[in-house]
Scaffold this motif. Structure first.
Motif, PDB file in Angstrom:
ATOM      1  N   GLU A  26      38.216  61.310  48.652  1.00  0.00           N
ATOM      2  CA  GLU A  26      37.070  62.206  48.484  1.00  0.00           C
ATOM      3  C   GLU A  26      37.522  63.649  48.249  1.00  0.00           C
ATOM      4  O   GLU A  26      36.823  64.426  47.611  1.00  0.00           O
ATOM      5  N   GLY A  29      39.755  62.752  44.351  1.00  0.00           N
ATOM      6  CA  GLY A  29      39.196  62.014  43.226  1.00  0.00           C
ATOM      7  C   GLY A  29      40.206  61.151  42.507  1.00  0.00           C
ATOM      8  O   GLY A  29      39.963  60.680  41.396  1.00  0.00           O
ATOM      9  N   PRO A  88      36.609  61.246  38.073  1.00  0.00           N
ATOM     10  CA  PRO A  88      37.369  60.651  39.172  1.00  0.00           C
ATOM     11  C   PRO A  88      37.863  59.253  38.799  1.00  0.00           C
ATOM     12  O   PRO A  88      37.288  58.590  37.930  1.00  0.00           O
ATOM     13  N   MET A 112      30.938  63.206  43.196  1.00  0.00           N
ATOM     14  CA  MET A 112      32.353  63.591  43.116  1.00  0.00           C
ATOM     15  C   MET A 112      32.552  64.693  42.079  1.00  0.00           C
ATOM     16  O   MET A 112      33.380  65.591  42.262  1.00  0.00           O
TER      17      MET A 112
END
Length: 298
Positions: A26, A29, A88, A112
């Motif tokens: 997180e 990515g 990501p 993201m």
């Protein structure tokens, strides 16, 4: 040593590995970079006397966060030189990730990308507070800030994300229904069918990394996106997988060309229509589409 022949430090790390990977992913990515961070975290963990650590979970999350912040500096230079749009790295995730609404949203392509607009420290604070529910003291020790400063950063990051995150997230069943409509329209070359399932303000982002052909910039509005899809993907005679696929916690499609994986297409759906399409074609980002990657916040 335990009865299974492993030492307590190893057992603790293994038990928390999925959590630590999720923290790093997180933050970054990138699954590949997250794995590197876990390796660096492990090397520091084995140098510590576990008996002196009051809370192994908090301790390991702190190390992982610091290593992720260090890694972000490297990624920043890499992204500045990246060809075209950056997305990501997509992960095939288990159904239980989709059932955890907060976790699924936090790893979604849409959110993201919003996290990419935060500073590294803001991203760390937001992830640790909003996703993993750490208290401000724990976060402060992870990012080398005072608890008061962390509260301010958390407020600023939350306000920034709320202003840019999707208005709302559709249920998995709504997303699957929109995905099936999209899939039928793509397979039949039905331009009107695509227009019907795409929101007027839809955005398509494609990531080829300079290796595979992709749109150099995001494409917006339903008409342009539909024509791009029909004129691009549709003419390649792409065979779509028939088995349901869950990518980053949401229904998605693995696209195949002549039987080989060509890319992963993730969706964001609002009010039964697709508002975001995220097509990852960069081969370096497709190493995780053969098996599930376990993610957890616990």
């Amino acid at each position: 040593m335990s009865e299974h022949g492993t030492d307590p430090a190893t057992e603790t790390f293994v038990a928390l590995r999925n959590l630590l990977f999720t923290v790093a992913y997180e933050m970054l990515g990138s699954a590949a970079d997250a794995e590197d961070v876990l390796q660096e975290t492990w090397l520091r963990w084995v140098e510590v006397d576990p008996g002196q650590v009051r809370d192994p979970r908090a301790y390991l999350v702190r190390i992982t966060t610091r290593q992720s912040l260090n890694r972000i500096r490297t990624l920043r230079h890499r992204k500045e030189a990246y060809v075209g749009s950056w997305l990501p790295e997509p992960l095939i995730t288990a159904p239980d990730v989709a059932e955890d609404v907060e976790l699924a949203e936090s790893v979604s392509m849409a959110l993201m990308l919003v996290l990419e607009t935060l500073s590294p420290t803001e991203r760390a604070v937001f992830v640790l507070r909003e996703v993993f529910d750490l208290d401000y003291d724990e976060i402060a020790s992870a990012v080398d800030k005072s608890p008061g400063a962390v509260r301010q950063i958390a407020h600023r990051a939350r306000r920034h994300v709320d202003a840019r995150r999707p208005r709302k997230t559709a249920s998995a069943s709504e997303t699957r229904a929109a995905l099936e409509s999209f899939r039928r329209a793509l397979e039949t070359g039905d331009l009107q069918g695509l227009l019907d399932v795409l929101a007027p303000h839809v955005v398509l982002v494609s990531d080829g990394g300079g290796v595979k052909q992709a749109a150099p910039r995001p494409i917006t509005t339903s008409g342009k996106v539909a024509r791009f899809i029909i004129g691009g993907l549709g003419k390649q005679k792409v065979t779509l997988t028939s088995d349901p696929t869950v990518v980053n916690g949401s229904p998605a499609l693995v696209m195949r060309l002549d039987g080989d994986v060509d890319g992963v297409l993730a969706f964001h759906v609002e009010d039964a229509r697709i508002t975001g399409l995220y097509y990852v074609r960069n081969p370096e980002k497709l190493t995780r589409v053969a098996s599930e990657t376990p993610l957890t916040v616990r």
